[in-house]
Each structure stands twice: as structure tokens, then as C-alpha cells.
Motif scaffolding. Structure first.
Motif, PDB file in Angstrom:
ATOM      1  N   GLY A 154       0.835  -1.207   0.000  1.00  0.00           N
ATOM      2  CA  GLY A 154       0.000   0.000   0.000  1.00  0.00           C
ATOM      3  C   GLY A 154       0.860   1.243   0.000  1.00  0.00           C
ATOM      4  N   ALA A 155       0.687   2.064  -1.039  1.00  0.00           N
ATOM      5  CA  ALA A 155       1.548   3.245  -1.214  1.00  0.00           C
ATOM      6  C   ALA A 155       0.784   4.542  -0.986  1.00  0.00           C
ATOM      7  N   GLY A 156      -0.122   4.508  -0.026  1.00  0.00           N
ATOM      8  CA  GLY A 156      -0.825   5.735   0.339  1.00  0.00           C
ATOM      9  C   GLY A 156      -0.002   6.581   1.289  1.00  0.00           C
ATOM     10  N   HIS A 157      -0.677   7.479   2.009  1.00  0.00           N
ATOM     11  CA  HIS A 157       0.036   8.403   2.900  1.00  0.00           C
ATOM     12  C   HIS A 157       0.857   7.646   3.947  1.00  0.00           C
ATOM     13  N   VAL A 158       0.247   6.645   4.590  1.00  0.00           N
ATOM     14  CA  VAL A 158       0.956   5.913   5.638  1.00  0.00           C
ATOM     15  C   VAL A 158       2.059   5.054   5.032  1.00  0.00           C
ATOM     16  N   GLY A 159       1.786   4.412   3.907  1.00  0.00           N
ATOM     17  CA  GLY A 159       2.801   3.596   3.252  1.00  0.00           C
ATOM     18  C   GLY A 159       4.040   4.396   2.904  1.00  0.00           C
ATOM     19  N   ARG A 160       3.834   5.595   2.388  1.00  0.00           N
ATOM     20  CA  ARG A 160       4.982   6.442   2.045  1.00  0.00           C
ATOM     21  C   ARG A 160       5.748   6.853   3.296  1.00  0.00           C
ATOM     22  N   ALA A 161       5.019   7.144   4.380  1.00  0.00           N
ATOM     23  CA  ALA A 161       5.691   7.530   5.628  1.00  0.00           C
ATOM     24  C   ALA A 161       6.476   6.362   6.202  1.00  0.00           C
ATOM     25  N   VAL A 162       5.923   5.154   6.119  1.00  0.00           N
ATOM     26  CA  VAL A 162       6.629   3.963   6.605  1.00  0.00           C
ATOM     27  C   VAL A 162       7.916   3.746   5.804  1.00  0.00           C
ATOM     28  N   CYS A 163       7.822   3.886   4.484  1.00  0.00           N
ATOM     29  CA  CYS A 163       9.008   3.719   3.644  1.00  0.00           C
ATOM     30  C   CYS A 163      10.086   4.733   4.002  1.00  0.00           C
TER      31      CYS A 163
ATOM     32  N   GLU B 183       2.990  10.207   9.730  1.00  0.00           N
ATOM     33  CA  GLU B 183       4.345  10.074  10.267  1.00  0.00           C
ATOM     34  C   GLU B 183       4.323   9.450  11.663  1.00  0.00           C
ATOM     35  N   GLU B 184       3.359   9.842  12.489  1.00  0.00           N
ATOM     36  CA  GLU B 184       3.235   9.249  13.821  1.00  0.00           C
ATOM     37  C   GLU B 184       2.852   7.771  13.734  1.00  0.00           C
ATOM     38  N   ILE B 185       1.948   7.469  12.813  1.00  0.00           N
ATOM     39  CA  ILE B 185       1.545   6.070  12.620  1.00  0.00           C
ATOM     40  C   ILE B 185       2.744   5.246  12.160  1.00  0.00           C
ATOM     41  N   ALA B 186       3.580   5.829  11.296  1.00  0.00           N
ATOM     42  CA  ALA B 186       4.781   5.132  10.834  1.00  0.00           C
ATOM     43  C   ALA B 186       5.703   4.813  12.003  1.00  0.00           C
ATOM     44  N   VAL B 187       5.858   5.750  12.940  1.00  0.00           N
ATOM     45  CA  VAL B 187       6.684   5.500  14.124  1.00  0.00           C
ATOM     46  C   VAL B 187       6.119   4.324  14.914  1.00  0.00           C
ATOM     47  N   SER B 188       4.811   4.300  15.097  1.00  0.00           N
ATOM     48  CA  SER B 188       4.161   3.216  15.822  1.00  0.00           C
ATOM     49  C   SER B 188       4.399   1.869  15.145  1.00  0.00           C
ATOM     50  N   ILE B 189       4.271   1.846  13.820  1.00  0.00           N
ATOM     51  CA  ILE B 189       4.440   0.601  13.062  1.00  0.00           C
ATOM     52  C   ILE B 189       5.885   0.117  13.106  1.00  0.00           C
ATOM     53  N   ILE B 190       6.823   1.014  12.811  1.00  0.00           N
ATOM     54  CA  ILE B 190       8.231   0.606  12.769  1.00  0.00           C
ATOM     55  C   ILE B 190       8.713   0.172  14.146  1.00  0.00           C
ATOM     56  N   ALA B 191       8.212   0.815  15.200  1.00  0.00           N
ATOM     57  CA  ALA B 191       8.581   0.399  16.553  1.00  0.00           C
ATOM     58  C   ALA B 191       8.160  -1.049  16.794  1.00  0.00           C
ATOM     59  N   GLU B 192       6.964  -1.406  16.323  1.00  0.00           N
ATOM     60  CA  GLU B 192       6.503  -2.786  16.498  1.00  0.00           C
ATOM     61  C   GLU B 192       7.326  -3.757  15.657  1.00  0.00           C
ATOM     62  N   VAL B 193       7.670  -3.353  14.441  1.00  0.00           N
ATOM     63  CA  VAL B 193       8.498  -4.197  13.583  1.00  0.00           C
ATOM     64  C   VAL B 193       9.849  -4.462  14.248  1.00  0.00           C
TER      65      VAL B 193
ATOM     66  N   GLU C 167       0.639   1.187  20.658  1.00  0.00           N
ATOM     67  CA  GLU C 167      -0.329   2.237  20.975  1.00  0.00           C
ATOM     68  C   GLU C 167       0.379   3.488  21.494  1.00  0.00           C
ATOM     69  N   ILE C 168       0.413   4.534  20.672  1.00  0.00           N
ATOM     70  CA  ILE C 168       0.968   5.821  21.104  1.00  0.00           C
ATOM     71  C   ILE C 168      -0.009   6.958  20.780  1.00  0.00           C
ATOM     72  N   LYS C 169      -1.281   6.571  20.503  1.00  0.00           N
ATOM     73  CA  LYS C 169      -2.311   7.549  20.113  1.00  0.00           C
ATOM     74  C   LYS C 169      -1.867   8.365  18.896  1.00  0.00           C
ATOM     75  N   ALA C 170      -1.262   7.667  17.942  1.00  0.00           N
ATOM     76  CA  ALA C 170      -0.771   8.322  16.726  1.00  0.00           C
ATOM     77  C   ALA C 170      -1.937   8.782  15.857  1.00  0.00           C
ATOM     78  N   GLU C 171      -1.746   9.917  15.170  1.00  0.00           N
ATOM     79  CA  GLU C 171      -2.781  10.456  14.293  1.00  0.00           C
ATOM     80  C   GLU C 171      -2.262  10.715  12.883  1.00  0.00           C
ATOM     81  N   THR C 172      -1.127  11.369  12.761  1.00  0.00           N
ATOM     82  CA  THR C 172      -0.612  11.710  11.432  1.00  0.00           C
ATOM     83  C   THR C 172       0.047  10.485  10.803  1.00  0.00           C
TER      84      THR C 172
END
Length: 251
Positions: free
Chosen positions: A108-117, A234-244, A227-232
Motif C-alpha cells: 500500500g503506497a498511500g500516505h501511511v505507506g509512504r511515511a513507513v518507507c 508520520e506518527e503512525i509510521a513511528v508506531s508501526i516501525i517500533a513494532e516491527v 499504541e501511542i495515540k498516533a494520528e498523522t
């Protein structure tokens, strides 16, 4: 030897570089002699052949499993005493592992996908992005590889291994139900799926109807991220990468 090592790194293939660093009396090769040992037992070059080289290859397998360099020392005097040869000398060999970058496959290359990359690339992950929309995948600046079309075909060109972490940040349940069975056929270390708890329950019910077993469904971490109550994005990407990272480190 260095060009072959560079090619192995480019292919993301684990390899050990064995270098003779010190010798005493009569030995088959002098300091600076090198050999590459791959995970499947293939070798390039030689540090002297025979029993010593065989033992180095065995040690190399251990080095690949620990990802820690070691120095091994061999006496080559009397095989009856367990020595690795009869040349009459001693040799020390440095075994140095070269492991591929860990890979994150972003579905998925949407907003969150790009932030994760972007964040994954900054953290020195190898990033691969796939989207069923070619324009979306091509627009991801921080991906090492940009894939589209059939996911099965894409993964035949970019193999998912046991060291691959899969981040699914897709747009709907229907797409998840197409993608997850393909991923279940891989040995991916981590599969995380973005979405609400309710969306995951809907996806899970769909997987059960497809005949997917509980053991496979249990491989999915959903909702994805700590769970860090991420909204943007970029914040969601931090949450995801931390779990990875936590998954990779056994947290």
C-alpha cells in the motif's frame, strides 16, 4: 574477491569473508588470503584447502547464525592429535559476516505507506513497496524497489524470506482478502495489518470463509503498531516501525 563480496551484498545474500590474518612456520596460504563462504556451502577463493578449509566452512555457518565475527586458530602438525593438517605450522583466520539489510515489504503506497518507507529507509532497512496502482507505487521516493501488478508475480522477483517484515497499509477489506493468502504462502517473519479492530474482525471472518486455518490467521498482527495515540501518517509510521523492530528483536 572484493567484487564478488560486493555482488553478494547487492543480492542481499548472507556471506562470510574468511581472511588469513597470522601464520607461523609452514602453512598453505599466507596472511591476506581470502575466501567467501555462503549459507548454502558454496565458496569462492581458497585459504589453503583440505581439512582446515573444511573446518572454516563449518565455523562460517555458526558465524552466519550469530552474526558475530570470530577468530579461529588451527595447528597443522599432527592430525592424530586433532590438528587440521600436516604442513607443520599454525594459522589464524578472521571470519567476518556480511548480512543483508533487513527488509520491510510495504503493501500500500498511500500516505501511511509512504511515511513507513521514509522512516524505514532512514533506519537502514531495505524497503520494498507494492501497490495495485502503478502510479502510486512509482511515487514512493524512499523505496529501494517499487512493485505493482500481480502480487504473486512481484514476490517471485523479490523473494519474501523469514527475515522479511510485511506492513499492510491497504485501503479496504476486499484487497486484504486478496493479499493475505499470498503472504501466508511465504515465511515472512512479521505480517502487520492496519485498520480498526472492527475491520480486522471483518477480514478475519472473510479469511475463515476462504478456508484459511487459525494457525495462519494468528500470524497477522492487527491492528498494527504499538499504541501511542498516533494520528498523522508520520506518527503512525513511528508506531508501526517500533513494532516491527520489537518483533525482530524478540520484544
Amino acid at each position: 574477491m572484493i567484487p564478488e563480496l560486493a555482488q553478494a551484498i547487492e543480492r542481499a545474500e548472507p556471506v562470510v569473508l574468511a581472511t588469513v590474518i597470522r601464520t607461523f612456520r609452514s602453512v598453505p596460504r599466507r596472511p591476506g588470503s581470502k575466501m567467501l563462504i555462503f549459507a548454502d556451502g558454496r565458496t569462492i577463493g581458497t585459504i589453503g584447502g583440505g581439512e582446515m578449509e573444511h573446518r572454516v566452512a563449518v565455523e562460517a555457518a555458526n558465524v552466519l547464525s550469530t552474526n558475530e565475527p570470530i577468530v579461529v586458530k588451527y595447528e597443522l602438525v599432527d592430525p592424530a592429535d586433532g590438528h587440521a593438517g600436516v604442513c607443520g605450522g599454525e594459522a589464524e583466520i578472521y571470519l567476518e559476516p556480511y548480512m543483508p539489510k533487513p527488509t520491510i515489504l510495504v503493501i500500500g503506497a498511500g500516505h501511511v505507506g509512504r511515511a513507513v518507507c521514509g522512516l524505514a529507509s532512514w533506519l537502514n532497512f531495505r524497503t520494498v513497496v507494492w501497490d495495485d496502482r502503478p502510479d502510486a507505487a512509482d511515487g514512493v521516493e524512499d523505496a529501494d524497489a517499487k512493485l505493482s501488478g500481480s502480487l504473486s508475480d512481484a514476490l517471485s522477483r523479490h523473494e519474501v524470506t523469514a527475515e522479511t517484515s510485511v506492513v499492510m497499509v491497504t485501503r479496504n477489506v476486499a484487497l486484504d482478502l486478496e493479499i493475505l493468502p499470498v503472504l501466508f504462502a511465504t515465511p515472512a517473519k512479521y505480517i502487520g495489518l492496519m485498520g480498526s479492530t472492527r475491520r480486522w474482525e471483518t477480514t478475519r471472518e472473510g479469511l475463515v470463509k476462504l478456508g484459511i486455518g487459525d494457525d495462519q490467521i494468528a500470524r497477522v498482527q492487527a491492528p498494527i503498531g504499538i499504541e501511542i495515540k498516533a494520528e498523522t501518517p508520520e506518527e503512525i509510521a513511528v508506531s508501526i516501525i517500533a513494532e516491527v523492530i520489537g518483533s525482530r528483536n524478540g520484544a
